[in-house]
Scaffold this active site. Structure first.
Site, PDB file in Angstrom:
ATOM      1  N   HIS A 115      66.341  17.665  23.756  1.00 40.02           N
ATOM      2  CA  HIS A 115      67.245  18.729  23.740  1.00 40.02           C
ATOM      3  C   HIS A 115      68.549  17.705  23.639  1.00 40.02           C
ATOM      4  O   HIS A 115      69.481  18.254  23.169  1.00 40.02           O
ATOM      5  CB  HIS A 115      67.366  19.499  25.066  1.00 40.02           C
ATOM      6  CG  HIS A 115      66.045  20.523  24.855  1.00 40.02           C
ATOM      7  ND1 HIS A 115      65.807  21.133  23.752  1.00 40.02           N
ATOM      8  CD2 HIS A 115      65.085  20.779  25.868  1.00 40.02           C
ATOM      9  CE1 HIS A 115      64.754  22.063  23.829  1.00 40.02           C
ATOM     10  NE2 HIS A 115      64.376  21.723  25.344  1.00 40.02           N
ATOM     11  N   ASP A 134      65.851  24.513  15.749  1.00 35.44           N
ATOM     12  CA  ASP A 134      64.552  24.257  16.404  1.00 35.44           C
ATOM     13  C   ASP A 134      63.980  22.902  16.127  1.00 35.44           C
ATOM     14  O   ASP A 134      64.266  22.261  15.079  1.00 35.44           O
ATOM     15  CB  ASP A 134      63.812  25.488  15.887  1.00 35.44           C
ATOM     16  CG  ASP A 134      62.583  25.853  16.604  1.00 35.44           C
ATOM     17  OD1 ASP A 134      62.627  25.377  17.943  1.00 35.44           O
ATOM     18  OD2 ASP A 134      61.655  26.424  15.974  1.00 35.44           O
ATOM     19  N   LEU A 177      88.146  27.695  11.914  1.00 35.26           N
ATOM     20  CA  LEU A 177      86.544  27.954  11.992  1.00 35.26           C
ATOM     21  C   LEU A 177      86.049  28.744  13.249  1.00 35.26           C
ATOM     22  O   LEU A 177      86.531  28.652  14.319  1.00 35.26           O
ATOM     23  CB  LEU A 177      85.846  26.469  12.056  1.00 35.26           C
ATOM     24  CG  LEU A 177      84.226  26.816  12.299  1.00 35.26           C
ATOM     25  CD1 LEU A 177      83.317  27.641  10.924  1.00 35.26           C
ATOM     26  CD2 LEU A 177      83.867  25.287  12.764  1.00 35.26           C
ATOM     27  N   SER A 231      67.756  31.286  24.102  1.00 36.88           N
ATOM     28  CA  SER A 231      67.574  32.708  23.819  1.00 36.88           C
ATOM     29  C   SER A 231      67.280  33.469  25.256  1.00 36.88           C
ATOM     30  O   SER A 231      66.870  32.741  25.958  1.00 36.88           O
ATOM     31  CB  SER A 231      66.412  32.952  22.785  1.00 36.88           C
ATOM     32  OG  SER A 231      65.072  32.690  23.291  1.00 36.88           O
ATOM     33  N   ARG A 244      59.282  19.226  19.800  1.00 41.64           N
ATOM     34  CA  ARG A 244      58.267  18.533  18.874  1.00 41.64           C
ATOM     35  C   ARG A 244      58.947  16.962  18.384  1.00 41.64           C
ATOM     36  O   ARG A 244      58.308  16.083  18.379  1.00 41.64           O
ATOM     37  CB  ARG A 244      58.060  19.238  17.365  1.00 41.64           C
ATOM     38  CG  ARG A 244      57.080  20.300  17.546  1.00 41.64           C
ATOM     39  CD  ARG A 244      57.091  21.340  16.633  1.00 41.64           C
ATOM     40  NE  ARG A 244      58.000  22.244  16.824  1.00 41.64           N
ATOM     41  CZ  ARG A 244      58.652  23.122  15.995  1.00 41.64           C
ATOM     42  NH1 ARG A 244      57.885  23.240  14.777  1.00 41.64           N
ATOM     43  NH2 ARG A 244      59.475  24.007  15.999  1.00 41.64           N
ATOM     44  N   TRP A 245      60.244  16.873  18.375  1.00 45.16           N
ATOM     45  CA  TRP A 245      60.842  15.589  18.214  1.00 45.16           C
ATOM     46  C   TRP A 245      60.626  14.675  19.472  1.00 45.16           C
ATOM     47  O   TRP A 245      60.325  13.374  19.149  1.00 45.16           O
ATOM     48  CB  TRP A 245      62.447  15.930  18.166  1.00 45.16           C
ATOM     49  CG  TRP A 245      63.140  14.529  17.582  1.00 45.16           C
ATOM     50  CD1 TRP A 245      63.497  14.063  16.552  1.00 45.16           C
ATOM     51  CD2 TRP A 245      63.742  13.494  18.783  1.00 45.16           C
ATOM     52  NE1 TRP A 245      64.116  13.166  16.621  1.00 45.16           N
ATOM     53  CE2 TRP A 245      64.248  12.578  18.007  1.00 45.16           C
ATOM     54  CE3 TRP A 245      63.635  13.520  19.864  1.00 45.16           C
ATOM     55  CZ2 TRP A 245      64.791  11.281  18.403  1.00 45.16           C
ATOM     56  CZ3 TRP A 245      64.360  12.468  20.753  1.00 45.16           C
ATOM     57  CH2 TRP A 245      64.805  11.282  19.885  1.00 45.16           C
ATOM     58  N   ARG A 255      60.766  32.319  11.147  1.00 47.89           N
ATOM     59  CA  ARG A 255      60.867  33.439  11.859  1.00 47.89           C
ATOM     60  C   ARG A 255      62.518  33.474  12.471  1.00 47.89           C
ATOM     61  O   ARG A 255      63.041  32.478  12.774  1.00 47.89           O
ATOM     62  CB  ARG A 255      59.818  33.941  13.044  1.00 47.89           C
ATOM     63  CG  ARG A 255      59.833  32.719  13.980  1.00 47.89           C
ATOM     64  CD  ARG A 255      58.909  32.931  14.991  1.00 47.89           C
ATOM     65  NE  ARG A 255      58.586  31.800  15.651  1.00 47.89           N
ATOM     66  CZ  ARG A 255      57.575  30.889  15.801  1.00 47.89           C
ATOM     67  NH1 ARG A 255      57.011  30.882  14.689  1.00 47.89           N
ATOM     68  NH2 ARG A 255      57.464  29.954  16.372  1.00 47.89           N
ATOM     69  N   LEU A 256      62.858  34.633  12.801  1.00 46.15           N
ATOM     70  CA  LEU A 256      64.196  34.963  13.283  1.00 46.15           C
ATOM     71  C   LEU A 256      64.143  34.776  14.901  1.00 46.15           C
ATOM     72  O   LEU A 256      65.366  34.575  15.291  1.00 46.15           O
ATOM     73  CB  LEU A 256      64.754  36.303  12.989  1.00 46.15           C
ATOM     74  CG  LEU A 256      65.291  36.447  11.532  1.00 46.15           C
ATOM     75  CD1 LEU A 256      65.666  37.906  11.275  1.00 46.15           C
ATOM     76  CD2 LEU A 256      66.577  35.636  11.268  1.00 46.15           C
ATOM     77  N   SER A 257      63.203  34.954  15.565  1.00 47.67           N
ATOM     78  CA  SER A 257      63.095  34.674  16.868  1.00 47.67           C
ATOM     79  C   SER A 257      64.583  35.492  17.714  1.00 47.67           C
ATOM     80  O   SER A 257      64.932  35.024  18.464  1.00 47.67           O
ATOM     81  CB  SER A 257      63.091  33.376  17.516  1.00 47.67           C
ATOM     82  OG  SER A 257      61.862  32.703  17.016  1.00 47.67           O
TER      83      SER A 257
HETATM   84  C1  IPE Z   1      64.742  30.123  19.177  1.00 47.77           C
HETATM   85  O1  IPE Z   1      63.663  29.076  19.091  1.00 47.77           O
HETATM   86  C2  IPE Z   1      65.644  29.821  20.150  1.00 47.77           C
HETATM   87  C3  IPE Z   1      66.617  28.528  19.982  1.00 47.77           C
HETATM   88  C4  IPE Z   1      66.432  27.696  19.031  1.00 47.77           C
HETATM   89  C5  IPE Z   1      67.695  28.631  20.845  1.00 47.77           C
HETATM   90  P1  IPE Z   1      62.333  29.169  19.927  1.00 47.77           P
HETATM   91  O2  IPE Z   1      61.554  27.786  19.846  1.00 47.77           O
HETATM   92  O3  IPE Z   1      62.648  29.549  21.275  1.00 47.77           O
HETATM   93  O4  IPE Z   1      61.640  30.596  19.143  1.00 47.77           O
HETATM   94  P2  IPE Z   1      60.033  30.806  19.112  1.00 47.77           P
HETATM   95  O5  IPE Z   1      59.561  30.818  20.499  1.00 47.77           O
HETATM   96  O6  IPE Z   1      59.302  29.317  18.489  1.00 47.77           O
HETATM   97  O7  IPE Z   1      60.017  31.758  18.187  1.00 47.77           O
HETATM   98  C1  IPE Z   2      64.933  24.495  20.182  1.00 41.83           C
HETATM   99  O1  IPE Z   2      64.132  23.530  20.099  1.00 41.83           O
HETATM  100  C2  IPE Z   2      66.011  24.294  21.197  1.00 41.83           C
HETATM  101  C3  IPE Z   2      65.607  25.326  22.060  1.00 41.83           C
HETATM  102  C4  IPE Z   2      64.929  26.550  22.093  1.00 41.83           C
HETATM  103  C5  IPE Z   2      66.756  25.542  23.209  1.00 41.83           C
HETATM  104  P1  IPE Z   2      62.897  23.751  20.817  1.00 41.83           P
HETATM  105  O2  IPE Z   2      62.692  23.252  22.164  1.00 41.83           O
HETATM  106  O3  IPE Z   2      62.229  25.235  20.737  1.00 41.83           O
HETATM  107  O4  IPE Z   2      61.454  23.005  20.136  1.00 41.83           O
HETATM  108  P2  IPE Z   2      60.184  23.002  19.756  1.00 41.83           P
HETATM  109  O5  IPE Z   2      60.146  24.219  19.100  1.00 41.83           O
HETATM  110  O6  IPE Z   2      59.542  23.116  21.118  1.00 41.83           O
HETATM  111  O7  IPE Z   2      59.825  21.944  18.882  1.00 41.83           O
HETATM  112 MG    MG Z   3      61.206  25.944  19.410  1.00 40.26          MG
END
Ligand code: IPE
Ligand code: IPE
Ligand code: MG
Length: 263
Positions: free
Chosen positions: A53, A36, A147, A81, A40-41, A210-212
């Site tokens: 990404h 995750d 693995l 997800s 933000r990066w 969180r686990l999302s």
């Molecule tokens: C969870 O991250 C899904 C992945 C990292 C692929 P999200 O960024 O989608 O989760 P929430 O919305 O912050 O809970």
């Molecule tokens: C996780 O990074 C990658 C996926 C959910 C596919 P995010 O895109 O959720 O990054 P933030 O949470 O917006 O920073």
């Molecule tokens: Mg995210």
């Protein structure tokens, strides 16, 4: 000249070399990572989210390699997800493209390293090309014995549990299994991760805790580590820090330590 030599010595001393298996007190068997922080990066670097990404796939090769080198048996990565469809069409298609690019560039090395790939999630909703590539990767590596690399794409843990319940319900309906014969093991056997050990260590980058909807059943007794670092910046060194933290955890699984028992 002297200054240059000093600089080299210093940079070597500061170099954060990857740890080896024997440098850890104990290692997890199954690591799961919620990658995750790509958005933000990108924001931090004034870049488009898709660029975030893309950057997020750059360190993946090293993380997988290190997992393999340490002899960890299973690595589960949360890539997309069931809820991530709610993002813009542009972002979703960038993520879909990255799936293709990742497999195109990595599959040869992964296969050569005896890695067995398994996709967690419902491939049905994915575009045809992605579905094919994921199936091919699974097929090509299915007899590999190294693995276990689980990549969660269009994955949702609740959907996975519902799928398991439905499959078990069919066996009850046709009389093969009686309701009282349903066991925890049977539920595990109907999850995508059937036959694999539960998660020992769950890492979620970017500071979110969180686990999302990731591996709810398999994470029942996992240790959680939440590094603040955003996923594209997550290095092998950060990984080692998380693994070290795991080594210091006292896992009790609801029981009591033997020495405490006798007190
Ligand atoms: C969870 O991250 C899904 C992945 C990292 C692929 P999200 O960024 O989608 O989760 P929430 O919305 O912050 O809970
Ligand atoms: C996780 O990074 C990658 C996926 C959910 C596919 P995010 O895109 O959720 O990054 P933030 O949470 O917006 O920073
Ligand atoms: Mg995210």
């Amino acid at each position: 000249m002297k200054l240059k030599a000093l600089k080299t010595t210093l940079s070597l001393a500061l170099k954060k070399t990857p740890r080896t298996t024997s440098e850890f007190e104990k290692l997890p068997v199954h690591v799961a990572i919620i990658m995750d922080g790509n958005g933000r990066w990108a924001k931090k670097h004034h870049l488009n989210v898709s660029r975030g990404h893309r950057q997020g796939t750059e360190n993946l090769r090293e993380i997988i390699r290190h997992t393999d080198d340490l002899g960890i048996k299973a690595l589960s990565l949360y890539a997309f997800s069931t809820e991530n469809w709610n993002r813009s069409e542009e972002e979703v298609s960038a993520l879909m493209q990255l799936i293709l690019d990742f497999f195109a560039s990595e599959i040869d090395e992964l296969d050569a390293k005896n890695v067995r790939i398994l996709i967690l999630g419902d491939k049905g909703r994915l575009p045809e090309r992605q579905r094919e590539v994921l199936r091919e990767a699974e097929k090509r590596t299915e007899s590999n014995t190294g693995l276990r690399l689980n990549i969660a794409v269009n994955y949702g843990s609740r959907a996975e549990i519902v799928k398991a319940v439905r499959e078990i319900a069919v066996t009850v309906k046709n009389g093969t299994v009686r309701p009282e014969e349903i066991t925890e093991q049977m539920v595990s056997d109907h999850l995508y991760t059937a036959g694999q050990p539960d998660v020992d260590l769950l890492i979620r980058t970017s500071g979110e805790q969180r686990l999302s909807n990731f591996l709810l059943y398999q994470n029942a007794y996992a240790e959680f580590v939440f590094p603040e670092v955003l996923w594209p910046d997550f290095s092998v060194h950060d990984y080692d820090i998380a693994l070290e933290a795991f080594g210091r955890r006292d896992r009790r699984f609801g029981g009591r330590k033997r020495d405490a028992d006798s007190e």
